[in-house]
Design an enzyme around this catalytic site. Structure first.
Site, PDB file in Angstrom:
ATOM      1  N   ASP A 101       0.820  -1.225   0.000  1.00  0.00           N
ATOM      2  CA  ASP A 101       0.000   0.000   0.000  1.00  0.00           C
ATOM      3  C   ASP A 101       0.847   1.265   0.000  1.00  0.00           C
ATOM      4  O   ASP A 101       0.455   2.280  -0.561  1.00  0.00           O
ATOM      5  CB  ASP A 101      -0.913   0.054   1.227  1.00  0.00           C
ATOM      6  CG  ASP A 101      -2.164  -0.774   1.076  1.00  0.00           C
ATOM      7  OD1 ASP A 101      -2.398  -1.310  -0.013  1.00  0.00           O
ATOM      8  OD2 ASP A 101      -2.904  -0.886   2.067  1.00  0.00           O
ATOM      9  N   HIS A 143      -4.717   7.606   7.584  1.00  0.00           N
ATOM     10  CA  HIS A 143      -4.467   6.239   8.045  1.00  0.00           C
ATOM     11  C   HIS A 143      -3.098   6.060   8.701  1.00  0.00           C
ATOM     12  O   HIS A 143      -2.907   5.110   9.457  1.00  0.00           O
ATOM     13  CB  HIS A 143      -4.583   5.241   6.883  1.00  0.00           C
ATOM     14  CG  HIS A 143      -5.963   5.126   6.350  1.00  0.00           C
ATOM     15  ND1 HIS A 143      -7.005   4.616   7.090  1.00  0.00           N
ATOM     16  CD2 HIS A 143      -6.496   5.471   5.148  1.00  0.00           C
ATOM     17  CE1 HIS A 143      -8.114   4.648   6.369  1.00  0.00           C
ATOM     18  NE2 HIS A 143      -7.834   5.164   5.192  1.00  0.00           N
ATOM     19  N   GLY A 151      -2.447   2.352   4.407  1.00  0.00           N
ATOM     20  CA  GLY A 151      -3.510   2.787   3.496  1.00  0.00           C
ATOM     21  C   GLY A 151      -3.137   3.944   2.599  1.00  0.00           C
ATOM     22  O   GLY A 151      -3.897   4.892   2.478  1.00  0.00           O
ATOM     23  N   ASP A 178     -14.329  10.274   4.198  1.00  0.00           N
ATOM     24  CA  ASP A 178     -13.890   9.049   3.534  1.00  0.00           C
ATOM     25  C   ASP A 178     -14.956   7.965   3.720  1.00  0.00           C
ATOM     26  O   ASP A 178     -15.799   8.045   4.609  1.00  0.00           O
ATOM     27  CB  ASP A 178     -12.550   8.593   4.127  1.00  0.00           C
ATOM     28  CG  ASP A 178     -11.763   7.698   3.188  1.00  0.00           C
ATOM     29  OD1 ASP A 178     -12.373   7.044   2.316  1.00  0.00           O
ATOM     30  OD2 ASP A 178     -10.535   7.651   3.323  1.00  0.00           O
ATOM     31  N   HIS A 180     -14.409   5.000   4.772  1.00  0.00           N
ATOM     32  CA  HIS A 180     -14.091   4.187   5.937  1.00  0.00           C
ATOM     33  C   HIS A 180     -13.347   5.055   6.949  1.00  0.00           C
ATOM     34  O   HIS A 180     -12.851   6.110   6.614  1.00  0.00           O
ATOM     35  CB  HIS A 180     -13.266   2.957   5.548  1.00  0.00           C
ATOM     36  CG  HIS A 180     -12.058   3.294   4.752  1.00  0.00           C
ATOM     37  ND1 HIS A 180     -12.102   3.535   3.393  1.00  0.00           N
ATOM     38  CD2 HIS A 180     -10.774   3.455   5.109  1.00  0.00           C
ATOM     39  CE1 HIS A 180     -10.895   3.820   2.954  1.00  0.00           C
ATOM     40  NE2 HIS A 180     -10.071   3.778   3.977  1.00  0.00           N
TER      41      HIS A 180
END
Length: 192
Positions: A101, A143, A151, A178, A180
């Protein structure tokens, strides 16, 4: 009936600061996992004619000291080292969340410092009452944790901005749009 707002008035234009330079957008576009995202958003802002309603403010790079308001020295030093080397094979990188990521690519430290600096620039605009709304569209990387990338987020510029605002204001409202939750942001609240 709502009062009419004169969008061309100088008072309206000074209410919103947009943190932007072409170089900043170019640097943000270089992130391998979200290429051209920053320029796409800026193009939409320009295409809709919104630039004339905002004061353009040039961002600055965040200093190591500013980034250390939330992130650990060890993490920042490792991020800087792998960024200079462009070393995606450093055995310590996995400890710091660097990998799929968040690849350890050349220049990633400068990218992260640019985004963090732009968010801190936005916070300063609010603190100095240059505007009522400050926007750093390429920011919001929520994140990243104190000592770990996550992330697509190398630094948590949202936390850094909030910490800067808390030096002036008793309360700060953080609204995350966002899909999440911002786990790095939540971790910062628990640890503070």
């Amino acid at each position: 009936m709502e009062p009419e707002v004169d969008l061309d008035s100088p008072a309206t234009k000074t209410n919103v600061c947009y943190i932007y330079t072409p170089g900043y957008i170019e640097r943000c576009d270089s992130l391998s996992k979200v290429t051209s995202r920053a320029s796409m958003v800026h193009s939409l802002i320009a295409s809709y004619g919104l630039l004339k309603y905002m004061r353009i403010v040039e961002p600055r790079m965040a200093s190591m000291e500013e980034m250390a308001m939330f992130h650990t020295d060890a993490y920042l030093e490792h991020l800087q080292k792998i960024s200079e080397d462009g070393d995606d094979d450093d055995p310590e990188s996995a400890e710091y969340g660097l990998g799929y990521d968040c690849p350890a690519t050349e220049g990633v430290f400068d990218y992260a410092a640019a985004v963090a600096g732009a968010t801190l620039t936005a916070a300063h605009c609010l603190i100095d009452k240059k505007c009522q709304v400050a926007i750093n569209w390429p920011g919001g990387w929520h994140h990243a944790k104190k000592d770990e990338a996550s992330g697509f987020c190398y630094l948590n510029d949202a936390v850094l901005g909030i910490l800067k605002l808390r030096k002036k204001f008793d309360r700060v409202l953080y609204v995350d749009l966002d899909l999440h939750h911002g786990d790095g942001k939540i971790e910062s609240l628990i640890s503070s």
